[in-house]
Design an enzyme around this catalytic site. Sequence first.
Site, PDB file in Angstrom:
ATOM      1  N   TYR A  61     -40.355  -1.888 -19.252  1.00 17.86           N
ATOM      2  CA  TYR A  61     -40.462  -0.423 -19.217  1.00 17.86           C
ATOM      3  C   TYR A  61     -40.997   0.040 -20.553  1.00 17.86           C
ATOM      4  O   TYR A  61     -40.513  -0.404 -21.607  1.00 17.86           O
ATOM      5  CB  TYR A  61     -39.084   0.191 -18.957  1.00 17.86           C
ATOM      6  CG  TYR A  61     -39.023   1.705 -18.995  1.00 17.86           C
ATOM      7  CD1 TYR A  61     -38.362   2.368 -20.025  1.00 17.86           C
ATOM      8  CD2 TYR A  61     -39.628   2.483 -18.009  1.00 17.86           C
ATOM      9  CE1 TYR A  61     -38.301   3.752 -20.067  1.00 17.86           C
ATOM     10  CE2 TYR A  61     -39.558   3.868 -18.039  1.00 17.86           C
ATOM     11  CZ  TYR A  61     -38.897   4.497 -19.077  1.00 17.86           C
ATOM     12  OH  TYR A  61     -38.835   5.883 -19.120  1.00 17.86           O
ATOM     13  N   ASP A  66     -44.092  -3.841 -27.671  1.00 18.75           N
ATOM     14  CA  ASP A  66     -43.306  -2.619 -27.530  1.00 18.75           C
ATOM     15  C   ASP A  66     -41.900  -2.909 -28.079  1.00 18.75           C
ATOM     16  O   ASP A  66     -41.058  -3.457 -27.376  1.00 18.75           O
ATOM     17  CB  ASP A  66     -43.257  -2.190 -26.061  1.00 18.75           C
ATOM     18  CG  ASP A  66     -42.419  -0.933 -25.887  1.00 18.75           C
ATOM     19  OD1 ASP A  66     -42.339  -0.425 -24.754  1.00 18.75           O
ATOM     20  OD2 ASP A  66     -41.820  -0.464 -26.875  1.00 18.75           O
ATOM     21  N   LYS A  85     -36.174   4.904 -30.943  1.00 21.72           N
ATOM     22  CA  LYS A  85     -34.733   4.643 -31.030  1.00 21.72           C
ATOM     23  C   LYS A  85     -34.241   4.503 -32.479  1.00 21.72           C
ATOM     24  O   LYS A  85     -34.163   5.479 -33.212  1.00 21.72           O
ATOM     25  CB  LYS A  85     -34.378   3.419 -30.171  1.00 21.72           C
ATOM     26  CG  LYS A  85     -34.690   3.619 -28.658  1.00 21.72           C
ATOM     27  CD  LYS A  85     -34.322   2.410 -27.836  1.00 21.72           C
ATOM     28  CE  LYS A  85     -34.868   2.502 -26.448  1.00 21.72           C
ATOM     29  NZ  LYS A  85     -34.123   3.399 -25.541  1.00 21.72           N
TER      30      LYS A  85
HETATM   31  P1  KE4 Z   1     -38.354   7.031 -25.022  1.00 21.73           P
HETATM   32  O1  KE4 Z   1     -39.563   7.837 -24.552  1.00 21.73           O
HETATM   33  O2  KE4 Z   1     -37.216   7.084 -24.021  1.00 21.73           O
HETATM   34  O3  KE4 Z   1     -37.925   7.350 -26.432  1.00 21.73           O
HETATM   35  O4  KE4 Z   1     -38.833   5.488 -25.093  1.00 21.73           O
HETATM   36  C1  KE4 Z   1     -39.393   4.892 -23.950  1.00 21.73           C
HETATM   37  C2  KE4 Z   1     -39.230   3.382 -24.062  1.00 21.73           C
HETATM   38  C3  KE4 Z   1     -40.325   2.628 -24.426  1.00 21.73           C
HETATM   39  N1  KE4 Z   1     -40.231   1.293 -24.552  1.00 21.73           N
HETATM   40  C4  KE4 Z   1     -39.058   0.657 -24.338  1.00 21.73           C
HETATM   41  C5  KE4 Z   1     -38.986  -0.825 -24.481  1.00 21.73           C
HETATM   42  C6  KE4 Z   1     -37.906   1.394 -23.966  1.00 21.73           C
HETATM   43  O5  KE4 Z   1     -36.737   0.729 -23.741  1.00 21.73           O
HETATM   44  C7  KE4 Z   1     -37.991   2.779 -23.820  1.00 21.73           C
HETATM   45  C8  KE4 Z   1     -36.817   3.622 -23.387  1.00 21.73           C
HETATM   46  N2  KE4 Z   1     -35.654   2.900 -22.993  1.00 21.73           N
HETATM   47  C9  KE4 Z   1     -34.766   3.564 -22.079  1.00 21.73           C
HETATM   48  C10 KE4 Z   1     -33.572   2.654 -21.758  1.00 21.73           C
HETATM   49  N3  KE4 Z   1     -33.912   1.502 -21.081  1.00 21.73           N
HETATM   50  C11 KE4 Z   1     -34.308   4.873 -22.624  1.00 21.73           C
HETATM   51  C12 KE4 Z   1     -33.207   5.539 -21.859  1.00 21.73           C
HETATM   52  C13 KE4 Z   1     -33.714   6.705 -21.085  1.00 21.73           C
HETATM   53  O6  KE4 Z   1     -34.832   6.630 -20.532  1.00 21.73           O
HETATM   54  O7  KE4 Z   1     -32.941   7.673 -21.019  1.00 21.73           O
END
Ligand code: KE4
Length: 462
Positions: A178, A273, A301
């Site tokens: 993701y 990523d 994060k």
């Molecule tokens: P954000 O746009 O949520 O800050 O980051 C997206 C993203 C990009 N790449 C990786 C590897 C990620 O894990 C994420 C976001 N992770 C999720 C949890 N698996 C965030 C939680 C959510 O979407 O509320």
Amino acid sequence: MGFNCEHCTAIGTRLSDYRIICFDGLENTKVGGGMNRTKSKTEFDRAKTLMPGGVNSAARAFGAVGGDPIVFDRGQGAYLFDVDGNQYIDYIGSWGPMILGHQFQAVKDAVHAAVEKGTSFGAPTVAENELADLIIEAMPSVEMVRLVNSGTEATMSAIRLARGYTGRDVVVKFAGNYHGHVDSLLVAAGSAAATLAVPNSPGVTLGTSADTMVLGYNDVEGIEAAFASSGDKIAAVILEPVCGNMGCVTPTPEFLSALRNLTQANGSVLIFDEVMCGFRVAGGGAQSLFGVMPDLTTMGKIVGGGLPLGAFAGKKEIMQHVLPSGKVYQAGTLSGNPIATAAGIAMLTALRDDPPYQRLEAISARLETGLRKAAQSAGGDFSINRVGSMMTLFFNAHTVTDWESASKCDTQKFAKYFWGLIERGIYMPCSQFEALFISNAHTEQDIDKTIDAAKAVIAEIK
Ligand code: KE4
């Protein structure tokens, strides 16, 4: 100012009508079976009338485990407190940022100080230089940085940059990975996309995803065949170098090496990523752990200390193509925001000057061993993957190495496990397809309490 825990000598902090106590003293709070969550339910019922599904992110909707999400009031160290006063040991840590625990003092102090100078200028500040410097110092492949507001913005921008730099269209991603809700990458995605079984989200047009090639994680033959047939069309390969979004899955050395060699040989951009694993699995992210250097790295994060901040970064030769030094458009009103950069500086400085990774490895290994024994003594199908303080207990007899094996997990059993732990004051990620995170604020007591609870729950649900 700290107060002695009401139960032992641990230093707690009394905040308004809440109090911090070590886990053994929890009998004094509303933790344990049959928690009262009346106020949480009232607030969430109200939320559902105001926001789609009552949440501002699908990942926290409890879609995979059923029931209502819990409404929280505050966090402190390793703990979360819901609006009914129940205390939980937190293994989500805001989905990764809270590696040093909630309300880490240096981050709090930095944010308070920054607020006194204003909240946003839309103009260059020294703090952006300082944070970029810290990222370049920490991440071995990074020579230049662009700060953005989220992980999604980081991956979206990195993909655009790779396409602009190479003049090519095709982007390779891996099933179960993701990368945020970027249209072109919301194909066979993990996290909530997998949890909610909407890997190809409505609204993502065929045209948008037509240039996205989805392969199997750890499938060396697959990536070799892709480059053999389309190497001259591939702008970039993007992956989670430690995957958290199909649960925790590690890459094989052969897979990483093949990706690096094939992208190098074909003039494609390799993008790590590291939004989740950056600064999490090591101070220099997965790239420093595995010794494989990508061309671009995306971050989020931890890098923002829990505030809205992301970054895409990498080789100067590529980053120079970003506007205004180059022609690839990228911009953002709040990019490099002074409050978020202050939190990021405090976080990365703390991680650099007092690295928690040795202790995190010890307490995470303790949890892994304990969960493994708990599951073994209960019998049943399970496996565990862990990299540092990222871990997943899979309800699946086989080792999970890719989406194909992850998708065979018993998600019903996971849901029972999740709620059994909730009722024992332990807050795990609300999906089998997420990683749990241990913070440096977790104590051995917290870990042992978690193991005992897991043993009881797994025995109940087996
Ligand atoms: P954000 O746009 O949520 O800050 O980051 C997206 C993203 C990009 N790449 C990786 C590897 C990620 O894990 C994420 C976001 N992770 C999720 C949890 N698996 C965030 C939680 C959510 O979407 O509320």
